[in-house]
Design an enzyme around this catalytic site. Sequence first.
Site, PDB file in Angstrom:
ATOM      1  N   ASP A  79     122.383  67.149 109.509  1.00  8.16           N
ATOM      2  CA  ASP A  79     121.002  67.356 109.089  1.00  8.16           C
ATOM      3  C   ASP A  79     120.184  66.129 109.438  1.00  8.16           C
ATOM      4  O   ASP A  79     120.701  65.074 109.809  1.00  8.16           O
ATOM      5  CB  ASP A  79     120.932  67.623 107.585  1.00  8.16           C
ATOM      6  N   LYS A  80     118.881  66.314 109.320  1.00  6.85           N
ATOM      7  CA  LYS A  80     117.903  65.257 109.519  1.00  6.85           C
ATOM      8  C   LYS A  80     116.906  65.307 108.383  1.00  6.85           C
ATOM      9  O   LYS A  80     116.645  66.370 107.804  1.00  6.85           O
ATOM     10  CB  LYS A  80     117.209  65.448 110.868  1.00  6.85           C
ATOM     11  N   HIS A  81     116.342  64.175 108.039  1.00  4.16           N
ATOM     12  CA  HIS A  81     115.271  64.168 107.045  1.00  4.16           C
ATOM     13  C   HIS A  81     114.209  63.148 107.448  1.00  4.16           C
ATOM     14  O   HIS A  81     114.523  62.072 107.947  1.00  4.16           O
ATOM     15  CB  HIS A  81     115.793  63.807 105.655  1.00  4.16           C
ATOM     16  N   SER A  82     112.958  63.527 107.232  1.00  3.22           N
ATOM     17  CA  SER A  82     111.828  62.630 107.473  1.00  3.22           C
ATOM     18  C   SER A  82     111.226  62.207 106.142  1.00  3.22           C
ATOM     19  O   SER A  82     111.175  63.004 105.195  1.00  3.22           O
ATOM     20  CB  SER A  82     110.760  63.330 108.316  1.00  3.22           C
ATOM     21  N   THR A 119     107.870  70.524 105.316  1.00  6.47           N
ATOM     22  CA  THR A 119     108.459  71.527 106.202  1.00  6.47           C
ATOM     23  C   THR A 119     108.577  72.877 105.507  1.00  6.47           C
ATOM     24  O   THR A 119     108.358  73.934 106.114  1.00  6.47           O
ATOM     25  CB  THR A 119     109.840  71.050 106.690  1.00  6.47           C
ATOM     26  N   ARG A 167     106.396  63.962  90.855  1.00  7.70           N
ATOM     27  CA  ARG A 167     106.043  62.790  91.656  1.00  7.70           C
ATOM     28  C   ARG A 167     104.829  63.067  92.536  1.00  7.70           C
ATOM     29  O   ARG A 167     103.989  62.184  92.757  1.00  7.70           O
ATOM     30  CB  ARG A 167     107.221  62.378  92.548  1.00  7.70           C
ATOM     31  N   SER A 182     115.794  61.317  95.899  1.00  7.82           N
ATOM     32  CA  SER A 182     115.313  62.655  96.214  1.00  7.82           C
ATOM     33  C   SER A 182     115.916  63.159  97.514  1.00  7.82           C
ATOM     34  O   SER A 182     116.430  64.288  97.593  1.00  7.82           O
ATOM     35  CB  SER A 182     113.787  62.651  96.309  1.00  7.82           C
ATOM     36  N   LYS A 186     119.690  65.947  97.675  1.00  7.09           N
ATOM     37  CA  LYS A 186     119.660  67.250  98.349  1.00  7.09           C
ATOM     38  C   LYS A 186     120.647  67.282  99.519  1.00  7.09           C
ATOM     39  O   LYS A 186     121.346  68.278  99.726  1.00  7.09           O
ATOM     40  CB  LYS A 186     118.255  67.550  98.872  1.00  7.09           C
ATOM     41  N   LYS A 187     120.686  66.214 100.290  1.00  2.00           N
ATOM     42  CA  LYS A 187     121.540  66.197 101.467  1.00  2.00           C
ATOM     43  C   LYS A 187     123.018  66.166 101.071  1.00  2.00           C
ATOM     44  O   LYS A 187     123.851  66.840 101.692  1.00  2.00           O
ATOM     45  CB  LYS A 187     121.201  65.000 102.354  1.00  2.00           C
TER      46      LYS A 187
END
Length: 435
Positions: A79-82, A119, A167, A182, A186-187
Site C-alpha cells: 500500500d501507499k499513503h499520502s 481519496t 481532528r 492515524s 489503518k495500514k
Amino acid sequence: MIPQEIVRKKRDGGALDAAEIAALVRGITDGGFSEAQVAAFAIAVFFRGMDTDERVALTLAMRDSGTVLSWDLPGPVLDKHSTGGVGDKVSIMLAPIVAACGGYVPMISGRGLGHTGGTLDKMGAIPGYNPQPDIALFRKAVREAGCAIIGQTADLAPADRRFYAIRDVTATVESIPLICASILSKKLAAGLQGLAMDVKCGSGAFMPDMESARDLAQSIVAIARDAGLPTTALITDMDEVLGLTAGHALEVQEAVDYLTGKRREARLHQVTIALAGEMLALGKLAATPGEGRATALAALDSGKAAEAFSHMVSALGGPKDFVDRSADYLDVAPVIRPFIAEKPGYVARMDARAIGVALIDLGGGRCATGDSIDTAVGFAQFRPAGTQLRAGEPIAMVHAADDNAADRAIAALAAAVTIADAPPAPRAVIHERIG
C-alpha cells in the site's frame, strides 16, 4: 480510568503509559470519551506532543481497536499513503498500477482533512461505487481486481475513524504523533507487507517545511519498523496543485485520463511512478525502486493498469464501463468560468493551501463533520508554475454551483496565484527518500 484525568496529564506535559493509552482508545471506540474530551486530548497532544513509546502505543492500540486482517494471496500485500495535499489523486492511479504488476493493494483511505482532499471522497464521485464495503466484499475485490480503495469499515481501526473526523474540525490535523497513529493504525490493520509513504512538503501540505516533513517521515518509518512493517518514505513537493485539477469528480476524470494515456501531467507522473517503484521493490516484485519504476511504466503503457482500475470499480459496485464513459457518469458543475491572468508574465507562485480552502468554500470540502460534499465543484486546467501567460489567458477553470460561488473562488485564486515578470527557479518534485 477517568477520561478527564488522562486529558489533564497530557495537557500538563506528562507521558501517558500503555494502560492509559489503551483506556483512551477504548473510550474513543465505544463512546466512553465524549467528543469534547477527544477534542481536548487532540489539542493537548498538538501542543505537548508524544514521545516514541507513546506514539507506538497509540498506533498499536488503534490498530487493535478492531479487526486485523491477514491475507492468503499469490503476491505481496502492499500500500501507499499520502499525508495529504491539494489535487493529490496519486492513489487512484497507483493502486491499479501496482495491481497490474502483481501486487495486491488493500488501500484503506480517508476523507478530506482540513484543506486537503481525501481519496475516499474522490472515489465517492463514481456513481454506485461502494467506498465502505463489508470485509467479505473488500477481500473479494482485492483478490479479483488486485486492488480496492475503501474507507474504514466498522471493523478496521474504528478508533481512528472517530478520531479522524474530530481532528478534521478542531485544527489538530498537523500533529505528527496523531498523523502517524492515524496512518499506521489503518495500514497495520490491513495486514500489509510493505508501505510507501508520500510525505508532502510545501504551502499545501500539513508539513510546510522540510524540517517538519523530515521529522514526520522519519517518525512514520521508525514506528512502522517497530511494528514489523517495511516502509520507505518520499518527501514530495506540495507548493502548487498536484496535476491539473482540484475537486473530486475533476480529479477522478484526470486519473482516468492518466491511466488511459490521454494526458499525464509531468509532476503528477513523476510522483506516481516513483511511489510505484518503491512499492514494487518493497514487495520483491522488483530488485530496486528503479527497476520497479520501469515495470510500472510498462504496466501503465500496456493498458493493464487501466484494466485493473476498471475491474476494481465494477467489483465495488461502480459502472462496468466507467473507464470508457467516465465523462457520462461524473457530475458536472452548472457554472464553469475562467480565472484569467490580468497581466502578462509567468505563474511564479501558488499558495496551495489557500486554493484548498477555496475548494472547501465552493462546497468541495467540509466545515463540520456531518457536512456533505459537492463532487462536481473545483478547479481544472491549472497552469503549472513557470507557465508563461499573455494577459487574458486562463490560469484555471472554476467549476461552481452558482455565479456567487464562482466569484468568490476567482477572488480567492487571484490572491493565491502570483504572476511575475520572470519565471520562478526550478523546484524539485521529489525532495528526499527516507528508508
